[in-house]
Design a protein around this motif. Structure first.
Motif, PDB file in Angstrom:
ATOM      1  N   HIS A  47      61.839  61.141 107.944  1.00 18.57           N
ATOM      2  CA  HIS A  47      61.115  61.137 106.654  1.00 18.57           C
ATOM      3  C   HIS A  47      61.746  60.801 105.460  1.00 18.57           C
ATOM      4  O   HIS A  47      61.547  61.025 104.635  1.00 18.57           O
ATOM      5  N   CYS A  48      62.877  59.738 105.679  1.00 18.36           N
ATOM      6  CA  CYS A  48      63.680  59.269 104.693  1.00 18.36           C
ATOM      7  C   CYS A  48      64.225  60.009 103.800  1.00 18.36           C
ATOM      8  O   CYS A  48      64.657  59.934 102.580  1.00 18.36           O
ATOM      9  N   ASN A  49      64.727  61.238 104.486  1.00 19.77           N
ATOM     10  CA  ASN A  49      65.356  62.395 103.900  1.00 19.77           C
ATOM     11  C   ASN A  49      66.663  62.456 104.425  1.00 19.77           C
ATOM     12  O   ASN A  49      66.807  63.085 105.389  1.00 19.77           O
ATOM     13  N   ALA A  98      66.569  67.734  99.468  1.00 22.14           N
ATOM     14  CA  ALA A  98      65.135  67.599  99.532  1.00 22.14           C
ATOM     15  C   ALA A  98      64.903  66.043  99.335  1.00 22.14           C
ATOM     16  O   ALA A  98      63.808  65.654  99.133  1.00 22.14           O
ATOM     17  N   LYS A  99      66.052  65.121  98.761  1.00 22.26           N
ATOM     18  CA  LYS A  99      65.944  64.031  98.500  1.00 22.26           C
ATOM     19  C   LYS A  99      65.318  62.868  99.313  1.00 22.26           C
ATOM     20  O   LYS A  99      65.585  63.169 100.472  1.00 22.26           O
ATOM     21  N   GLU A 102      53.355  66.024 100.576  1.00 23.07           N
ATOM     22  CA  GLU A 102      54.055  66.516  99.195  1.00 23.07           C
ATOM     23  C   GLU A 102      55.413  66.405  99.353  1.00 23.07           C
ATOM     24  O   GLU A 102      56.255  66.182  98.294  1.00 23.07           O
ATOM     25  N   ARG A 103      56.009  66.447 100.610  1.00 25.43           N
ATOM     26  CA  ARG A 103      57.436  66.531 100.615  1.00 25.43           C
ATOM     27  C   ARG A 103      58.054  65.301 100.282  1.00 25.43           C
ATOM     28  O   ARG A 103      59.161  65.092  99.699  1.00 25.43           O
ATOM     29  N   SER A 104      57.449  64.204 100.339  1.00 21.61           N
ATOM     30  CA  SER A 104      57.817  62.780 100.027  1.00 21.61           C
ATOM     31  C   SER A 104      57.244  62.320  99.143  1.00 21.61           C
ATOM     32  O   SER A 104      57.698  61.029  98.577  1.00 21.61           O
ATOM     33  N   GLY A 105      56.414  62.929  98.590  1.00 26.51           N
ATOM     34  CA  GLY A 105      55.613  62.294  97.327  1.00 26.51           C
ATOM     35  C   GLY A 105      54.247  61.978  97.398  1.00 26.51           C
ATOM     36  O   GLY A 105      54.042  60.814  98.077  1.00 26.51           O
ATOM     37  N   TYR A 125      74.547  58.539 106.876  1.00 27.89           N
ATOM     38  CA  TYR A 125      73.690  59.166 105.529  1.00 27.89           C
ATOM     39  C   TYR A 125      72.250  59.265 105.650  1.00 27.89           C
ATOM     40  O   TYR A 125      71.839  60.394 105.337  1.00 27.89           O
ATOM     41  N   ALA A 126      71.705  58.021 106.118  1.00 27.61           N
ATOM     42  CA  ALA A 126      70.337  58.102 105.887  1.00 27.61           C
ATOM     43  C   ALA A 126      69.283  58.750 106.673  1.00 27.61           C
ATOM     44  O   ALA A 126      68.126  58.929 106.039  1.00 27.61           O
TER      45      ALA A 126
END
Length: 270
Positions: free
Chosen positions: A45-47, A53-54, A82-85, A256-257
């Protein structure tokens, strides 16, 4: 004058013979084989795991852009959670950042939004389909899904590209794999499937899929964990075998990603 006419007729005759030949096709250029670059990537999820939590969609997009793929199979994609916006459709945003087309397939409700798999395609999407994968009600498990699109990679040459993410429990993975095979067995088009199969190469699940698809690699490089990876569970496979030829398979060392390393395959469409 007669000599001139004779010469002209000889030249015309020679030109027709050179163009037509015995069967009319010897001098036509052979149809060029198409090479496709295909990626499969569990994006968490792009985290980035090291970033708390970024949510860093650009980090995933950067990995994709660097490889310039024609297709990407994405897993663990958030849409309006919610977690991703709230308001962030990760599939759509990745498509925008990479200049590709997208199709998302929801697996579950999550934190007020959707969570599932997606595909990115360099080619316009002609058709798309999503379907849920079964979960045994006795042993339970997380609902999973397939996202599949049909595209035209060259005039008159269509292929199906699909993404999936199988369950953590092997009995579920087995029935899910069987449904994938059954769903596409009469599709009538060549197919490429990428995903996080949560299964090792010597597992029952992958051995079963190997009977129906050709994996891009057999001794596949590990894809998890990102630091000191020790097992491969992310694969790209295709069918029929005579339509495609693997030119290369590589695992990208991008730590990283996401918590998975992406797999990139170059295939030749015969």
């Amino acid at each position: 004058m007669k000599q001139l006419i004779t010469l002209v007729l000889l030249l015309i005759s020679g030109h027709l013979f050179a163009t037509k030949g015995d069967g009319g096709s010897e001098n036509r250029p052979a149809k060029k084989a198409k090479t496709l670059t295909v990626m499969t990537y569990n994006i968490h999820h792009c985290n980035p795991p090291s970033a708390g939590a970024k949510i860093d969609v650009e980090a995933i997009a950067r990995v994709i852009r660097k490889e310039k793929p024609d297709f990407v199979a994405l897993q663990e994609v958030d849409v309006n959670t919610e977690r991703s916006g709230k308001g962030l459709n990760q599939a759509r945003e990745l498509a925008r950042l990479t200049g590709m087309n997208f199709f998302f397939s929801k697996a579950i409700d999550h934190q007020g939004g959707d969570y599932g798999v997606a595909v990115l395609s360099r080619f316009p999407i002609l058709d798309s389909t999503r379907f849920p994968l079964p979960v045994d009600p006795v042993i339970k498990g997380e609902p999973r899904t397939v996202a599949a699109v049909t595209v035209e990679i060259a005039k008159g040459r269509k292929v199906i590209f699909a993404s999936t993410h199988l369950d953590l429990k092997e009995p579920n993975r087995m029935t899910q794999s069987e449904l994938i095979v059954k769903h596409f067995e009469n599709a009538g088009l060549p197919m490429i499937l990428g995903g996080d199969f949560n299964a090792l190469s010597d597992s029952r699940v992958i051995q079963y899929l190997d009977q129906h698809f050709v994996r891009s690699c057999q001794a596949c490089a590990p894809t998890i964990p990102v630091e000191k990876p020790n097992r491969a569970i992310d694969f790209i496979m295709y069918k029929p075998g005579e339509t495609f030829k693997t030119l290369s398979t590589k695992v990208i060392d991008e730590q990283y990603a996401s918590d998975h390393l992406p797999v990139v395959v170059k295939v030749q469409v015969k």
